[in-house]
Write a protein that holds these residues in place. Sequence first.
Motif, short mmCIF file in Angstrom:
data_model
loop_
_atom_site.label_atom_id
_atom_site.label_comp_id
_atom_site.label_asym_id
_atom_site.label_seq_id
_atom_site.Cartn_x
_atom_site.Cartn_y
_atom_site.Cartn_z
N ARG A 1 -26.94 22.80 27.06
CA ARG A 1 -27.57 23.15 25.78
C ARG A 1 -29.00 22.65 25.75
NH1 ARG A 1 -24.76 23.63 20.26
NH2 ARG A 1 -26.51 23.85 18.82
N ALA A 2 -29.92 23.53 25.40
CA ALA A 2 -31.33 23.15 25.33
C ALA A 2 -31.59 22.27 24.12
CB ALA A 2 -32.20 24.40 25.25
N PRO A 3 -32.44 21.26 24.25
CA PRO A 3 -32.75 20.40 23.10
C PRO A 3 -33.58 21.15 22.07
CG PRO A 3 -34.19 19.86 24.93
CD PRO A 3 -33.20 20.86 25.45
N PRO A 4 -33.51 20.75 20.79
CA PRO A 4 -34.34 21.38 19.76
C PRO A 4 -35.82 21.19 20.07
CG PRO A 4 -32.63 20.02 18.77
CD PRO A 4 -32.62 19.71 20.23
N LYS A 5 -36.61 22.26 19.98
CA LYS A 5 -38.03 22.17 20.29
C LYS A 5 -38.74 21.17 19.39
CE LYS A 5 -38.42 26.93 21.99
NZ LYS A 5 -39.09 28.25 21.80
N ALA A 6 -38.30 21.13 18.12
CA ALA A 6 -38.98 20.24 17.16
C ALA A 6 -38.94 18.79 17.59
CB ALA A 6 -38.34 20.39 15.78
N LEU A 7 -37.84 18.40 18.28
CA LEU A 7 -37.69 17.00 18.66
C LEU A 7 -38.48 16.63 19.91
CD1 LEU A 7 -33.91 16.39 17.93
CD2 LEU A 7 -35.88 15.90 16.50
N LEU A 8 -39.13 17.60 20.51
CA LEU A 8 -39.98 17.33 21.67
C LEU A 8 -41.42 17.04 21.25
CD1 LEU A 8 -38.64 20.10 24.06
CD2 LEU A 8 -37.85 17.74 23.79
N GLN A 9 -41.65 17.09 19.95
CA GLN A 9 -42.98 16.80 19.41
C GLN A 9 -42.89 15.60 18.46
OE1 GLN A 9 -44.85 20.37 17.82
NE2 GLN A 9 -43.56 21.66 19.10
N ASP A 10 -44.03 14.94 18.26
CA ASP A 10 -44.07 13.81 17.34
C ASP A 10 -43.85 14.29 15.91
OD1 ASP A 10 -44.61 12.14 19.44
OD2 ASP A 10 -46.80 12.15 19.13
N VAL B 1 -44.44 14.28 11.84
CA VAL B 1 -45.65 14.19 11.03
C VAL B 1 -45.34 13.39 9.76
CG1 VAL B 1 -47.39 15.48 9.74
CG2 VAL B 1 -46.48 16.39 11.90
N VAL B 2 -46.04 12.27 9.59
CA VAL B 2 -45.88 11.44 8.39
C VAL B 2 -47.28 11.19 7.82
CG1 VAL B 2 -44.97 9.30 7.41
CG2 VAL B 2 -43.86 10.32 9.41
N PRO B 3 -47.72 12.04 6.89
CA PRO B 3 -49.07 11.89 6.35
C PRO B 3 -49.17 10.69 5.42
CG PRO B 3 -47.90 13.59 5.14
CD PRO B 3 -47.00 13.16 6.27
#
Length: 399
Positions: free
Chosen positions: A17-26, A28-30
Amino acid sequence: MIQILLFLLLQCSMSSRAPPKALLQDMVVPPRQLFGPGPSNMADSIAETQSKNLLGHLHPEFVQIMGDVRLGLQYIFKTENKYTFAVSGTGHSGMECAMVNLLEPGDKFLVVEIGLWGQRAADLANRMGIEVKKISAPHGKAVPVEDIQKAIAEYKPNLVFVCQGDSSTGVAQPLETIGDACREHGALFLVDTVASLGGTPFDADALKVDCVYSATQKVLNAPPGLAPISFSDRAIEKIRNRKQRVASFYFDALELGNYWGCDGELKRYHHTAPISTVYALRAALSAIAKEGIDESIQRHKDNAQVLYAALKNHGLEPFVEDEKLRLPCLTTVKVPERIDWKDVAGKMLINGVEIAGGLGATVGKIWRIGTFGINSNKTKIENVVELLSKSINETRSKL
């Protein structure tokens, strides 16, 4: 992007199963100024605790931190209650812990309703099969203490619930003499201080409160995740003499009290406490101890006056008309006619400042401005009201 695609291709060849793309990026906490009804901004001294290394939940050093927290909670609740600790969960878990311990089948429950949280307590009791009677006030007003005393005398409840500061309306319910009426008629007195503790006068022992709970993310400026709570000796006696065991193991006050060292007995394993959140609560209590609990309350009261004056200067009105009934650390503001509250709040959020709209029956009627802890500051408050007025004018110009 090429690196992410290569990583995904490599993972696909290794994993089913491929990992979620979103979790491969940092993530965002403004940066954001939190002037809503909670959570509030953390002071640096509290935020720094979140990077400290974890300890075991029964390590002696962590047990010492838990002991410090218990002392701090007794200090801000103004109580000598032995069973004073923090429930692992948000403020709502404090309500559930109190009610599942203090109510059982056959009991009668009187709810003083000044907003959403009285409704929530009544709903929880209904789910538990408890007989409930409510005494209510119109939104923006409090229930007269004389009416509460009369209801206690006539209904003869086992438990009386009052929310000291309802975050849905901004009302501060007077508490004086309710405890006396409860003692006279054999009832226990339960108070919600989630939105008020540290910013509004409260003295558990002097008010004869039998159980009080709060939360960490308001005046305390700590992350949400713990619910400070305190049970009087009368309340503990009620729990020990229940006809049925407490239905929840997780919220069993006697089990929790043992884990927190309240009963003087050998600690039993109950659950793994949220270690880092307890660190944060300890730091938050330390900050209030250094300022002084009475000094903290007075600062919130003084800066509430700053907020009222700023609102008046910009032609805005508090929702709670009687100033004596306003919650000093959370002010509700009337939305002017023809103004879209959500549009205004959205404009402020774009500028890095959060305020909130109404909750429950007050949606569309008010904005809620929280001035909790470090945000109870004259300059910050004046800047927030200035931005609120600017955002209203921008919305009005489009009408």
